[in-house]
Design a protein around this motif. Structure first.
Motif, PDB file in Angstrom:
ATOM      1  N   CYS A 151       0.858  -1.286  -0.175  1.00 49.67           N
ATOM      2  CA  CYS A 151      -0.048   0.029  -0.078  1.00 49.67           C
ATOM      3  C   CYS A 151       0.730   1.328   0.014  1.00 49.67           C
ATOM      4  O   CYS A 151       1.790   1.298   0.807  1.00 49.67           O
ATOM      5  CB  CYS A 151      -0.767   0.158   1.246  1.00 49.67           C
ATOM      6  SG  CYS A 151      -1.890  -1.355   1.532  1.00 49.67           S
ATOM      7  N   SER A 162       4.731  13.689  11.637  1.00 45.07           N
ATOM      8  CA  SER A 162       3.151  13.220  12.307  1.00 45.07           C
ATOM      9  C   SER A 162       2.559  14.243  13.022  1.00 45.07           C
ATOM     10  O   SER A 162       1.217  13.994  13.307  1.00 45.07           O
ATOM     11  CB  SER A 162       3.653  12.037  13.292  1.00 45.07           C
ATOM     12  OG  SER A 162       4.431  12.678  14.200  1.00 45.07           O
ATOM     13  N   ASN A 222      -1.484   8.229   5.443  1.00 45.46           N
ATOM     14  CA  ASN A 222      -0.884   7.327   6.080  1.00 45.46           C
ATOM     15  C   ASN A 222      -0.898   5.767   5.526  1.00 45.46           C
ATOM     16  O   ASN A 222      -2.193   5.327   5.527  1.00 45.46           O
ATOM     17  CB  ASN A 222      -1.358   7.091   7.730  1.00 45.46           C
ATOM     18  CG  ASN A 222      -0.580   6.324   8.577  1.00 45.46           C
ATOM     19  OD1 ASN A 222       0.294   5.341   8.176  1.00 45.46           O
ATOM     20  ND2 ASN A 222      -0.454   6.357   9.920  1.00 45.46           N
ATOM     21  N   ILE A 271      -0.163   2.950   6.708  1.00 47.73           N
ATOM     22  CA  ILE A 271      -0.731   2.025   7.594  1.00 47.73           C
ATOM     23  C   ILE A 271      -2.242   1.886   7.613  1.00 47.73           C
ATOM     24  O   ILE A 271      -2.868   0.906   7.864  1.00 47.73           O
ATOM     25  CB  ILE A 271      -0.129   2.211   9.022  1.00 47.73           C
ATOM     26  CG1 ILE A 271       1.399   1.794   8.805  1.00 47.73           C
ATOM     27  CG2 ILE A 271      -0.808   1.271  10.073  1.00 47.73           C
ATOM     28  CD1 ILE A 271       2.462   2.320  10.035  1.00 47.73           C
ATOM     29  N   HIS A 272      -2.939   3.022   7.472  1.00 48.42           N
ATOM     30  CA  HIS A 272      -4.319   3.092   7.517  1.00 48.42           C
ATOM     31  C   HIS A 272      -4.897   2.256   6.283  1.00 48.42           C
ATOM     32  O   HIS A 272      -5.892   1.668   6.225  1.00 48.42           O
ATOM     33  CB  HIS A 272      -4.929   4.587   7.458  1.00 48.42           C
ATOM     34  CG  HIS A 272      -4.564   5.394   8.785  1.00 48.42           C
ATOM     35  ND1 HIS A 272      -4.710   6.623   8.862  1.00 48.42           N
ATOM     36  CD2 HIS A 272      -4.046   4.732   9.797  1.00 48.42           C
ATOM     37  CE1 HIS A 272      -4.348   7.038   9.802  1.00 48.42           C
ATOM     38  NE2 HIS A 272      -3.960   5.856  10.576  1.00 48.42           N
ATOM     39  N   ILE A 273      -4.262   2.436   5.117  1.00 48.86           N
ATOM     40  CA  ILE A 273      -4.741   1.808   3.847  1.00 48.86           C
ATOM     41  C   ILE A 273      -4.355   0.068   4.244  1.00 48.86           C
ATOM     42  O   ILE A 273      -5.427  -0.541   3.721  1.00 48.86           O
ATOM     43  CB  ILE A 273      -3.859   2.060   2.637  1.00 48.86           C
ATOM     44  CG1 ILE A 273      -3.589   3.792   2.482  1.00 48.86           C
ATOM     45  CG2 ILE A 273      -4.302   1.613   1.461  1.00 48.86           C
ATOM     46  CD1 ILE A 273      -3.037   4.126   1.210  1.00 48.86           C
ATOM     47  N   THR A 328      -4.729  -1.480   6.855  1.00 48.60           N
ATOM     48  CA  THR A 328      -5.546  -2.102   7.595  1.00 48.60           C
ATOM     49  C   THR A 328      -6.837  -2.386   6.941  1.00 48.60           C
ATOM     50  O   THR A 328      -7.759  -2.930   7.083  1.00 48.60           O
ATOM     51  CB  THR A 328      -5.849  -1.237   8.951  1.00 48.60           C
ATOM     52  OG1 THR A 328      -6.073   0.194   8.673  1.00 48.60           O
ATOM     53  CG2 THR A 328      -4.602  -1.210   9.878  1.00 48.60           C
ATOM     54  N   ASP A 329      -7.123  -1.176   6.081  1.00 49.23           N
ATOM     55  CA  ASP A 329      -8.467  -1.427   5.199  1.00 49.23           C
ATOM     56  C   ASP A 329      -8.300  -2.696   4.468  1.00 49.23           C
ATOM     57  O   ASP A 329      -9.581  -3.028   3.901  1.00 49.23           O
ATOM     58  CB  ASP A 329      -8.602  -0.114   4.413  1.00 49.23           C
ATOM     59  CG  ASP A 329      -8.950   1.181   5.407  1.00 49.23           C
ATOM     60  OD1 ASP A 329      -9.486   0.886   6.373  1.00 49.23           O
ATOM     61  OD2 ASP A 329      -8.902   2.460   4.668  1.00 49.23           O
ATOM     62  N   SER A 333      -9.282  -5.408   6.289  1.00 50.43           N
ATOM     63  CA  SER A 333     -10.892  -5.540   6.279  1.00 50.43           C
ATOM     64  C   SER A 333     -11.285  -6.252   5.149  1.00 50.43           C
ATOM     65  O   SER A 333     -12.277  -6.997   5.367  1.00 50.43           O
ATOM     66  CB  SER A 333     -11.486  -4.255   6.481  1.00 50.43           C
ATOM     67  OG  SER A 333     -10.902  -3.544   7.768  1.00 50.43           O
ATOM     68  N   VAL A 341       4.797   9.667   9.578  1.00 54.93           N
ATOM     69  CA  VAL A 341       3.523   8.991   8.683  1.00 54.93           C
ATOM     70  C   VAL A 341       3.959   8.276   7.620  1.00 54.93           C
ATOM     71  O   VAL A 341       4.831   8.526   6.689  1.00 54.93           O
ATOM     72  CB  VAL A 341       2.578  10.382   8.166  1.00 54.93           C
ATOM     73  CG1 VAL A 341       1.614   9.709   7.214  1.00 54.93           C
ATOM     74  CG2 VAL A 341       1.939  11.288   9.043  1.00 54.93           C
TER      75      VAL A 341
END
Ligand SMILES: [Zn+2]
Length: 381
Positions: A181, A188, A196, A198-200, A202-203, A206, A246
């Motif tokens: 990703c 930050s 970020n 890391i947010h992608i 985790t998506d 999901s 980030v």
């Protein structure tokens, strides 16, 4: 040399997948050539490893292949009671790395090879020894390519992974992949101004879980498996350099363990499309937003009709032949590449595979010797 002495020899070669298997292959080759087998070595690109394919008897398309891998998993981080590369007997059990997975079967192959050399065969016996099975059935592919080129045929193939001598007609296939990703890095203190990664990621996890739920509730089912449907599992996640940065990149490694009824490439394609949709929603603000999915490794599943297995093994085994196992083997590749009916059947249990103090019961080796003698009798007269 009997089967136990042979196993002692084989275990003494530390053929962890990261190391060469050539000394073991050299031993097996000279053992077989002394007994009249013709041997063919198929080396890998590094030249440090090789497959060995050996045949004895007349030519013909109606031979039987016995197949096993020569590599073993590492034992460096494991707590062993004794030297893993020295076979030791305690209470009817033989301890050593690979005793069950799967040098026990290789030793039985060599015992039956000796018997074959003293028999008048009317059909050929083939022995296949592969490398790098433990890292994703990597080595055997080149041997199968070589056999394909030579338009090799055989009546059937037995892959001797440890099944406690039960006949196994199916296992799931596996595809391992990495999703990378891409976001936008920055300080930050102003995190919301950046994307970020890391947010992608985790998506994306999901998305994997959502797809898993769909397979569990609405996908193909095979009740012969402990988990009767195709599974998607996230095994490792990585990303970021420090808490005050980030992350611009993050990855998740995942695998698909699929029923033969489900096409893993299609599943990956579908996950890729869902990940694209996810990235598209981010791109108006962050043009760098992207998810790329790369396949790392894959091998096909195995699903041999039970009646086909019954026909091949009639009179040779007294146990029902309906078992399916959760672990993968090279059998699916034999079926896929060569279209040779293939089943999995071997001594010892995978319960002991890959663990410290791996062992095989002597009684299992004896059962396998008797079984392979019966197979050999099919090739005589
Ligand atoms: Zn194995």
């Amino acid at each position: 040399m009997n089967t136990i002495t042979l196993l002692e020899k084989l275990v003494a070669f530390p053929t962890v997948s990261s190391e060469t298997n050539l000394p073991l292959v050299g031993f097996v080759q000279s053992y077989l050539e002394e007994r009249g087998f013709s041997c063919r070595l198929i080396a890998d690109d590094s030249g440090a490893k090789a497959n060995l394919f050996a045949s004895i008897g007349p030519g013909g398309d109606d031979g039987i292949i016995l197949s096993g891998h020569t590599d073993v998993v590492p034992c460096a981080a494991q707590n062993w009671t004794s030297d893993p590369f020295r076979l030791i007997e305690r209470n009817g059990k033989l301890f050593g790395r690979g005793a069950a997975d799967m040098k026990g079967f290789l030793a039985c192959m060599l015992t039956v090879a000796d018997l074959a050399s003293k028999s008048a065969l009317s059909r050929p016996l083939h022995l296949a020894f592969s490398h790098d099975e433990e890292i994703g059935c990597v080595g055997v592919r080149r041997m199968l390519d070589d056999l394909m080129k030579r338009q090799f045929r055989a009546a059937f193939c037995i892959v001797g992974e440890p099944t406690s001598m039960r006949v196994v007609t199916g296992h799931k296939g596996k595809l391992a992949a990495r999703a990378t990703c891409f976001g936008m890095g920055g300080h930050s203190s102003c995190a919301p101004l950046y994307l970020n990664a890391i947010h992608i990621v985790t998506d994306v996890v999901s998305l994997l879980r959502q797809a898993q739920d769909e397979f569990a509730t609405a996908g193909a089912q095979d009740d012969a498996y402990e988990v009767p449907y195709t599974t998607i599992h996230a095994g490792r996640i990585a990303g970021g350099v420090a808490v005050n940065v980030v992350a611009s990149e993050a990855t998740v490694d995942f695998e698909i363990r699929h029923l033969v009824a489900d096409d893993p490439c299609r599943i990956v394609g579908d996950l890729g499309r869902r990940a694209d949709v996810l990235a598209e929603t981010l791109r108006p603000r962050f043009p760098q937003a992207r998810v790329s999915i790369d396949i790392v490794n894959a091998y096909p599943g195995l699903d041999l009709a039970n009646d086909a297995a019954a026909g091949l093994l009639a009179g040779l085994v007294d146990q029902p032949y309906v078992a399916k196992v959760s672990f993968g083997t090279e059998a699916g590749l034999f079926m896929e590449r060569l279209a040779i009916p293939t089943l999995v059947l071997g001594p010892g249990s995978m319960e002991q595979g890959h663990k410290p103090d791996e062992f095989i019961e002597i009684a299992e080796l004896e059962r396998c010797d008797v079984f392979l003698k019966g197979v050999l009798e099919r090739l005589i007269g």
